[in-house]
Design a protein around this motif. Structure first.
Motif, PDB file in Angstrom:
ATOM      1  N   ASN A 217       0.805  -1.144  -0.100  1.00  0.00           N
ATOM      2  CA  ASN A 217      -0.031   0.037   0.057  1.00  0.00           C
ATOM      3  C   ASN A 217       1.038   1.138  -0.028  1.00  0.00           C
ATOM      4  N   TYR A 218       1.190   1.762  -1.278  1.00  0.00           N
ATOM      5  CA  TYR A 218       2.099   3.057  -1.361  1.00  0.00           C
ATOM      6  C   TYR A 218       1.567   4.147  -1.060  1.00  0.00           C
ATOM      7  N   ILE A 219       1.704   5.057  -0.331  1.00  0.00           N
ATOM      8  CA  ILE A 219       1.191   6.387  -0.283  1.00  0.00           C
ATOM      9  C   ILE A 219       2.469   7.439  -0.215  1.00  0.00           C
ATOM     10  N   GLN A 220       2.126   8.507  -0.478  1.00  0.00           N
ATOM     11  CA  GLN A 220       3.177   9.679  -0.456  1.00  0.00           C
ATOM     12  C   GLN A 220       2.504  10.954  -0.251  1.00  0.00           C
ATOM     13  N   ALA A 221       3.156  12.141   0.139  1.00  0.00           N
ATOM     14  CA  ALA A 221       2.791  13.330   0.734  1.00  0.00           C
ATOM     15  C   ALA A 221       2.530  14.516  -0.477  1.00  0.00           C
TER      16      ALA A 221
END
Length: 256
Positions: A217-221
């Protein structure tokens, strides 16, 4: 998967952290020399030593390591000119010597450390596939219930790290790392300077795309925003501006 020792953290004990930086490599996409990114070493190092942690430096092959040019505050590009923490590290002979004399990752005694931190830079994208000792040590930390952390392109280690049961460590985990929008920015920068033909990419593959493909589950800001995320005892930082935040999450996890 259940951790072998989920209660390994002792908040009263002096903490010890192993930071891993990449050995010098050559980009197969550009032919340029590549290395580790200075701030991804120096900012966590500063944060840890300010808390009284003991920190040791390692690299997959041991020996002399070199930073990516644009990560050096002295570089003519001026890209990292405001990075006073890195400048202080480089200008301190005892600290600069650490980068010249790294120990091999294979020599890490996991029982003597509380965390491993894998710094990024461009070199990991071209050299970590063959860094099998690093894959094994990273998993050993994780399965011992200790902190396993990676930052920016150092997150490339998660492409190869497999648990003792053969499953990918990253599968089903919430993680971050160098984002596609940041890869696009970097590509466009070198294209605009005519350093690479338009359409030819700096990196041979992309962290965000690969982690998603592997079931994470890749997330970024967002573009160049400081960001790090913790999923159990796995901690990841987005890019070179996220070293301090990554170190904060590690300290919180260690209870000190």
């Amino acid at each position: 998967m259940s951790l072998k020792n989920p209660n390994v953290v002792n908040p009263k004990q002096k903490k010890r952290v192993a930071i891993v930086i990449a050995n010098p490599a050559t980009s197969v996409t550009t032919g340029w020399p590549v290395g580790f990114w200075w701030s991804e070493l120096t900012h966590p190092y500063f944060a840890f030593t300010e808390k009284g942690y003991e920190v040791e430096l390692f690299s997959p092959n041991g020996g002399r390591c070199e930073g990516d040019g644009m990560s050096d505050p002295r570089d003519a590009s001026g890209y990292s000119a405001s990075d006073l923490i890195s400048m202080g590290f480089i200008s301190t002979p005892a600290l600069a010597k650490l980068v010249q004399e790294t120990r091999k990752v294979a020599e890490i005694d996991v029982s003597k450390f509380d965390a491993i931190v894998v710094a990024g830079g461009q070199a990991p994208m071209f050299s970590f596939e063959g860094a099998t000792d690093l894959h094994k040590k990273f998993v050993e930390f994780y399965e011992a219930g200790k902190i396993a952390a990676a930052l920016c392109h150092g997150v490339a280690v998660l492409r190869y790290a497999r648990l003792s049961n053969g499953e990918l460590l990253v599968k089903g985990k919430t993680v971050t790392g160098f984002a596609n929008v940041e890869e696009d920015f970097a590509d466009n920068a070198v294209w605009s300077m005519n350093l690479l033909p338009r359409g030819k990419h700096l990196m041979p593959w992309r962290i965000e795309d690969e982690l998603r493909r592997l079931g994470a589950n890749y997330i970024q800001a967002g573009l160049w925003r400081e960001f790090a995320i913790r999923d159990g005892n796995l901690i990841t930082g987005q890019q070179n501006f996220s070293g301090s935040r990554t170190a904060e999450l590690i300290s919180e996890a260690l209870g000190a």
